[in-house]
Design an enzyme around this catalytic site. Structure first.
Site, PDB file in Angstrom:
ATOM      1  N   LYS A 126       0.873  -1.199   0.000  1.00 24.86           N
ATOM      2  CA  LYS A 126       0.000   0.000   0.000  1.00 24.86           C
ATOM      3  C   LYS A 126       0.892   1.225   0.000  1.00 24.86           C
ATOM      4  O   LYS A 126       2.002   1.179   0.533  1.00 24.86           O
ATOM      5  CB  LYS A 126      -0.875   0.020   1.257  1.00 24.86           C
ATOM      6  N   ASP A 166      -7.008   4.193  -4.703  1.00 23.27           N
ATOM      7  CA  ASP A 166      -7.674   4.064  -3.396  1.00 23.27           C
ATOM      8  C   ASP A 166      -8.293   5.445  -3.155  1.00 23.27           C
ATOM      9  O   ASP A 166      -8.507   6.202  -4.120  1.00 23.27           O
ATOM     10  CB  ASP A 166      -6.674   3.660  -2.294  1.00 23.27           C
TER      11      ASP A 166
END
Ligand code: NDP
Ligand code: 2IT
Length: 446
Positions: A126, A166
């Site tokens: 991430k 995201d």
């Protein structure tokens, strides 16, 4: 708390001081896994859980850029390369002012289990920045993305680490970042997913997370001989995941009564139909406006500073952000008859809220299972890029549906209790763990 979990967590907290979201994510998984590991000592001896909770690599860097006024701005950039046991690091990039190491480590940790559940060869990662895209011009967003990629490009690659979107990162940002990567490397590769369809993007990737969350909820309902048809649904958020969860739930015959953003929520008792949804897509994706404008346009109530969980519903789909459902919200949901929670967002329910769901034995699909459709179609985008071809909408959608069914089945297999109740929380944690853990053991202490 189980004293073994307490001991494990004391070490995590000492090593990762102040990272409360990361502690929360690790603890939730440890509560499912510690008893499982006791019964399967090979994982204990190899210290697999201890290793999974430590990122393989963390990259933190400076992002300097020049705004439209000619002033220099400085943001922080991150990439957490969490686990590569079963494939290249894979996971989104978040641009939001709240982004910090704790939030990205929690997201990277969740991603490892989620990606394993998809059955595809995807490791976990991430990244992101504390950059706030709100109120920035297209030019400023581009300048920022180019500076971000001017450092990140040396750490990623189609067989190393493959980012995607995201919160705050959609098609526009992926385009700017991909363009800069291509320019610096002089290579056109599948280094990003969520690309535009003309330049390597997969059909259905934009829809995949929201659709997948609804497919997962439909699977949970099916176990009870039920379906979305005629159900009243509350949804939070109004971004990528919320929009396509709304679209699929509508198609399945549900009535969607709320959407929100960080400023408040709208309640439309008549339901958000296809035409109103088109308005929301235009409002959010093109005009980049606020959800309160929906209330003005359609003459419905806007609840400033509130979240949608006070509205009566059968099904709740949290699709905004972490910790957006508190214990009190969960109690209100259950009291009002809500019996399905399927998490489009990552960790939207606090641990106390999850306890309320489990104590009341409602159908609770945790994020790492219920929102895995997005990364699953990212995995399918990587496959198409490697083969240099593209599949039709129908083909990708049918693969997405079968992946969500598979994930549901894995949760059932590892989460079913003696009375038949399916604890999807335990099921997803254990089901996601086994494949990664076995791969880690096979690859030695690395
Ligand atoms: P978007 O940026 O498209 O939309 C985010 C939405 O959530 C916006 O409506 C935003 O409101 C709201 N929101 C964001 N932060 C907060 C906050 N702190 N409090 C209240 N509302 C907030 O992001 P996505 O739809 O892509 O992501 C939503 C969730 O889904 C996240 O948890 C993400 O991690 C998760 N997810 C996303 C996937 C994907 O493929 N995109 C895949 C799997 C999970 P505002 O406009 O006011 O900021
Ligand atoms: O949280 C997530 O799974 C995502 N933001 C999508 C990750 C991806 O690589 O598609």
């Amino acid at each position: 708390m189980d004293p073994r979990v307490e001991k494990f967590m004391a070490n995590i907290i000492a090593k990762n001081a102040g990272e409360s979201e990361f502690h929360q994510a690790v603890q939730e998984v440890a509560e499912s896994l510690v008893p499982f590991i006791e019964e399967n000592p090979k994982y204990k001896h190899a210290k697999v859980l201890e290793r999974i909770a430590e990122p393989e690599r963390v990259i933190i860097f400076r992002i300097p850029w020049i705004d439209d006024k000619g002033d220099v701005q400085v943001n922080k950039g991150y990439r957490i390369e969490m686990n590569s046991a079963i494939g290249p690091y894979k996971g989104g990039i978040r641009f939001h002012p709240t982004v910090n190491l704790s939030i990205l480590k929690f997201l990277g940790f969740e991603q490892v289990f989620k990606n394993s559940l998809t059955t595809l060869p995807l490791g976990g990662g991430k990244g992101g920045s504390d950059f706030d895209p709100k109120g920035k011009s297209d030019n400023e967003v581009m300048k920022f993305c180019q500076s971000f990629m001017s450092e990140l490009f040396r750490h990623i690659g189609p067989d190393t680490d493959v980012p995607a979107g995201d919160i705050g990162v959609g098609g526009r940002e992926v385009g700017f970042m991909f363009g800069q990567y291509k320019r610096l490397k002089n290579e056109f590769t599948g280094v990003f997913t969520g690309k535009g369809r003309e330049w390597g993007g997969s059909l259905i990737r934009p829809e995949a997370t929201g659709y997948g969350t609804v497919y997962f909820a439909e699977e949970m309902l099916k176990i009870k001989g039920d379906s979305f048809k005629g159900k009243s649904v509350t949804i939070s958020g109004s971004g990528n995941v919320a929009q396509f969860a709304t679209e699929k739930a509508l198609e399945f015959g549900a009535k969607i009564v709320t959407l929100s953003d960080s400023a408040g929520f709208i309640y439309d008792p008549n339901g958000i139909d296809a035409e109103k949804l088109e308005y929301v897509k235009e409002l959010k994706n093109i005009k980049r406006g606020r959800i309160s404008e929906y209330a003005d346009k359609y003459g419905v109530e806007y609840y400033e500073g509130k979240r949608p969980w006070i509205v009566k519903c059968d099904v709740a789909l949290p699709c905004a952000t972490q910790n957006e459902i508190t214990e009190e919200d969960a109690q209100t949901l259950v009291k009002n008859g809500c019996f399905v929670v399927s998490e489009g967002a990552n960790m939207p329910s606090t641990p106390d809220a999850v306890e309320v769901y489990l104590n009341n034995r409602i159908l609770y699909g945790p994020g790492k299972a219920a929102n895995a459709g997005g990364v699953a179609v990212s995995g399918l985008e990587m496959t198409q890029n490697s083969m240099r071809l593209s599949w039709s909408r129908e083909e990708v959608d049918s693969k997405l549906q079968s992946i969500m069914k598979n994930i549901h089945e894995t949760c059932r297999k590892y989460g079913v209790e003696s009375d038949g109740f399916i604890n999807y929380l335990n099921g997803s944690n254990i089901g996601g763990f086994v494949k990664v853990a076995d791969a880690m053991i096979a690859q030695g202490v690395v």
